[in-house]
Design a protein around this motif. Structure first.
Motif, short mmCIF file in Angstrom:
data_model
loop_
_atom_site.label_atom_id
_atom_site.label_comp_id
_atom_site.label_asym_id
_atom_site.label_seq_id
_atom_site.Cartn_x
_atom_site.Cartn_y
_atom_site.Cartn_z
N UNK A 1 -10.33 0.57 10.05
CA UNK A 1 -10.34 -0.53 9.09
C UNK A 1 -9.94 -1.84 9.77
N UNK A 2 -8.96 -1.81 10.64
CA UNK A 2 -8.51 -3.03 11.33
C UNK A 2 -9.66 -3.67 12.09
N UNK A 3 -10.38 -2.88 12.86
CA UNK A 3 -11.51 -3.41 13.65
C UNK A 3 -12.61 -3.94 12.73
N UNK A 4 -12.91 -3.19 11.69
CA UNK A 4 -13.92 -3.61 10.72
C UNK A 4 -13.53 -4.94 10.08
N UNK A 5 -12.26 -5.04 9.67
CA UNK A 5 -11.76 -6.25 9.00
C UNK A 5 -11.85 -7.46 9.93
N UNK B 1 -7.11 -18.94 -4.99
CA UNK B 1 -7.52 -19.37 -6.32
C UNK B 1 -7.52 -18.26 -7.36
N UNK B 2 -7.63 -17.00 -6.91
CA UNK B 2 -7.72 -15.90 -7.87
C UNK B 2 -6.66 -14.83 -7.64
N UNK B 3 -5.83 -14.99 -6.61
CA UNK B 3 -4.77 -14.02 -6.35
C UNK B 3 -5.26 -12.70 -5.78
N UNK B 4 -6.46 -12.68 -5.21
CA UNK B 4 -7.01 -11.45 -4.63
C UNK B 4 -6.32 -11.19 -3.29
N UNK B 5 -5.90 -9.97 -3.09
CA UNK B 5 -5.29 -9.59 -1.81
C UNK B 5 -6.42 -9.39 -0.79
N UNK B 6 -6.40 -10.17 0.28
CA UNK B 6 -7.48 -10.12 1.26
C UNK B 6 -7.56 -8.76 1.93
N UNK B 7 -6.42 -8.15 2.23
CA UNK B 7 -6.45 -6.82 2.86
C UNK B 7 -7.13 -5.81 1.94
N UNK B 8 -6.79 -5.86 0.67
CA UNK B 8 -7.41 -4.93 -0.28
C UNK B 8 -8.90 -5.23 -0.44
N UNK C 1 2.71 -14.43 13.70
CA UNK C 1 2.51 -13.12 14.35
C UNK C 1 3.06 -11.99 13.47
N UNK C 2 4.21 -12.24 12.84
CA UNK C 2 4.79 -11.23 11.95
C UNK C 2 3.90 -11.01 10.73
N UNK C 3 3.33 -12.08 10.21
CA UNK C 3 2.41 -11.97 9.07
C UNK C 3 1.19 -11.14 9.45
N UNK C 4 0.64 -11.39 10.62
CA UNK C 4 -0.51 -10.63 11.09
C UNK C 4 -0.15 -9.15 11.28
N UNK C 5 1.04 -8.89 11.82
CA UNK C 5 1.50 -7.50 11.99
C UNK C 5 1.67 -6.82 10.63
N UNK C 6 2.16 -7.55 9.64
CA UNK C 6 2.31 -6.99 8.29
C UNK C 6 0.94 -6.67 7.68
N UNK C 7 -0.04 -7.55 7.93
CA UNK C 7 -1.38 -7.28 7.43
C UNK C 7 -1.99 -6.06 8.14
N UNK C 8 -1.73 -5.95 9.43
CA UNK C 8 -2.23 -4.79 10.17
C UNK C 8 -1.61 -3.50 9.63
N UNK C 9 -0.33 -3.55 9.29
CA UNK C 9 0.33 -2.39 8.68
C UNK C 9 -0.30 -2.06 7.33
N UNK C 10 -0.60 -3.07 6.55
CA UNK C 10 -1.25 -2.85 5.26
C UNK C 10 -2.59 -2.15 5.44
#
Length: 174
Positions: free
Chosen positions: A21-25, A44-51, A112-121
């Motif tokens: 999923x990480x590579x695809x994303x 604008x709509x509160x959509x979670x980008x990772x989801x 960098x921490x935000x990106x790592x958190x998204x990768x964990x998600x």
């Protein structure tokens, strides 16, 4: 999974593991218009980008979320309590970072921490999909993705629907 077949589940797990999923994303996010569309839906709509990217990945593999597994709530909580907090802090530091090299460095570390958190998600979402909980197999139909996501998140504004269509148009065929 709704389809009760050990062979299918093994094949599915293998296929999903072979296309992280990480590579695809990362690949999808860099395609024309996708980053802008994702950020517009987020802001604008509160959509979670990772989801959102997870749903695109599932769709790419001929899968859809039929029922929300309990574990999805914990993943959303992680996004809300960790990733979103880091994103807000990074954005808050933007103006001050332009004036101070020290603050700019702190902002880069937060980014960098935000990106790592998204990768964990994304890793958690992939693991959830590999277990097959709440997923159903469906024939891939491009027009169904934007429609189903608009329904899922109750998106009705023209700009939001166009953002979903932009993302959908950038998906590779399975």
């Amino acid at each position: 999974m709704s389809v009760d077949s050990t062979r299918l589940e093994r094949a599915l797990r293998s296929r999903l593991a072979a296309d992280p999923l990480w590579d695809f994303a990362l690949a999808l996010y860099t395609r024309p218009g996708v980053e802008t569309a994702c950020l517009a839906l987020q802001d604008e709509a509160g959509v979670d980008v990772c989801e959102l990217l997870w749903h695109c990945w599932l769709h790419h593999h001929g899968l859809a979320l039929e029922a929300e597994p309990d574990e999805l709530a914990a993943i959303r909580r992680w996004q809300r309590e960790v990733t979103s907090v880091l994103r807000a802090l990074r954005r808050q530091l933007k103006g001050e970072a332009e004036k101070s090299p020290g603050v700019a460095e702190v902002r880069q570390q937060v980014q960098r921490a935000e990106l790592a958190a998204e990768q964990e998600t994304l890793a958690r979402l992939q693991a959830l999909a590999e277990r097959g909980e709440g997923l159903v197999c469906q024939p891939t139909c491009r027009s169904k993705l934007a429609f189903s996501l608009a329904s899922r998140w109750q998106l009705q504004k023209k700009a939001q629907l166009l953002a979903l269509q932009t993302i959908e148009s950038q998906l590779d065929p399975p």
